[in-house]
Scaffold this motif. Structure first.
Motif, mmCIF file in Angstrom:
data_model
loop_
_atom_site.group_PDB
_atom_site.id
_atom_site.type_symbol
_atom_site.label_atom_id
_atom_site.label_comp_id
_atom_site.label_asym_id
_atom_site.label_seq_id
_atom_site.Cartn_x
_atom_site.Cartn_y
_atom_site.Cartn_z
ATOM 1 N N VAL A 158 -8.664 -6.261 -0.367
ATOM 2 C CA VAL A 158 -7.192 -5.625 -0.211
ATOM 3 C C VAL A 158 -7.073 -6.824 -0.371
ATOM 4 N N TRP A 169 -2.972 1.760 -4.895
ATOM 5 C CA TRP A 169 -3.492 0.566 -3.679
ATOM 6 C C TRP A 169 -4.731 1.524 -3.628
ATOM 7 N N ILE A 184 0.858 -1.056 0.522
ATOM 8 C CA ILE A 184 0.000 -0.132 0.139
ATOM 9 C C ILE A 184 0.709 1.512 0.010
#
Length: 353
Positions: free
Chosen positions: A80, A57, A50
């Protein structure tokens, strides 16, 4: 067509596979160019991805939040994690197809706080298995994890038995996999993990805490010796499970295990030097440590003896074994970091709106 790069030559000459340990897009793409044939991650990797791939992301998280504002942070973390696995899964799927399932697997590991809840483990793993035919679900090498691996194998789901730091764990998980195979005509893969580098760190920290002075060479050998022991036990017993060595902390955690049909997962930072120097391919899996190193390890580290002994740990002791606790704590911290990153994006989205 043959390739000349180090990891290509290792695979061609010894069958030892290189897997990349990362969820960062550039890491995976570079590793595949080097000759990687699989991708692993654990809960410490999503927050790194991330941060490193924020332009990828952050929009994904914002999209999830926009369409599902009532989802909890844990539910978004789950989504995610799945999307990261799918991205890698698509990158290596051609390898899976070309090799007819020998190569091209991608690991996925979910919420580390459900490790003792068998129904939740099975439900999560079943969901994850639907992401792609080359997805392998990570399950803990514990008593509960062995139950899960047997059930998931019987369902035809690929698994990776993670958090392995002993020969006893590798035996227990390999036998659970075999029981699952006995219940099905399917032939899902099972990769049994043994984590060398983290084990070295654990022993080193323990020596420092006890005020014991040991040689640096001693600590460089410990995890490799343990992994070699498990490899030879699995081979002698004819287990169908496949050894996946992991937890590298230096390039030697790959080079010292080269030489047979097993996989070794390392980070890009440890793979790149081997490519740059175009290292020679040398079979080391059967190498014997110097007797003085073995004596130093056995004299100073009861946990080294327990890790290398086929009967050194009972299944109910796996989860509480020192290096397993260390690794579990790291996974929990990584998961919390993912949740914090999601909360930050939730806040940022609220400010912008």
């Amino acid at each position: 067509m043959k390739h000349s790069g180090y990891f290509h030559r290792v695979l061609e000459q010894t069958q030892t596979q290189f897997w990349i340990n990362s969820a960062i897009l550039s890491d995976v793409e570079t590793a595949l160019s080097y000759g990687a044939v699989g991708v692993t991650t654990n809960p410490t990797h999503p927050p790194r991805a991330i941060k490193a791939d924020h332009d990828i992301w952050a929009p994904v998280i914002q999209e999830i939040l926009q369409h599902n504002p009532d989802l909890t942070d844990d539910e978004i973390a789950d989504q995610v994690t799945q999307r990261m696995a799918v991205r890698s899964q698509k990158l290596v799927h051609p390898l899976y197809e070309q090799s007819q399932g020998e190569f091209g697997y991608v690991a996925i590991q979910g919420n580390p706080f459900i490790n003792n809840d068998l129904p939740k483990i099975l439900a999560e793993a079943t969901r994850y298995s639907e992401l792609g035919e080359n997805i392998a679900v990570k399950i803990q090498s514990t008593a509960v994890g062995a139950e899960a691996v047997e059930e998931l194998t019987a369902l035809g789901i690929h698994t990776i038995c993670t958090n392995g730091f002993s020969v006893a764990q590798g035996i227990h998980m390999s036998e659970a996999y075999q029981r699952g195979l006995d219940r099905t005509d399917a032939r899902p893969r099972c990769f049994v993990v043994n984590i060398a580098g983290v084990f070295d760190e654990y022993l080193g920290a323990g020596a420092a805490a006890r005020g014991i002075t040991v040689s640096e060479e001693c600590l460089l050998h410990a995890g490799v010796i343990m992994t070699r022991r498990l490899h030879h036990v699995m081979k002698a017993r004819g287990y169908a499970a496949y050894l996946l060595a992991g937890g590298s902390r230096a390039s030697h955690h790959f080079t010292e295990l080269v030489g047979d049909d097993l996989a070794v997962t390392i980070s890009l930072s440890h793979a790149t030097p081997l490519v740059e120097i175009d290292a020679a391919v040398e079979s080391r899996i059967d190498a014997q440590p110097p007797p003085e190193i073995m004596k130093e390890l056995e004299d100073n580290f009861p946990d080294f003896r327990r890790a290398c002994d086929e009967d050194g740990l009972s299944p109910d002791a796996f989860a509480g074994f020192g290096p397993c606790v260390k690794f579990q704590n790291a996974c929990e911290a990584g998961y919390r970091a993912t949740v914090e990153a999601i909360r930050a994006e939730r806040t940022a989205g609220s400010v912008r709106s």
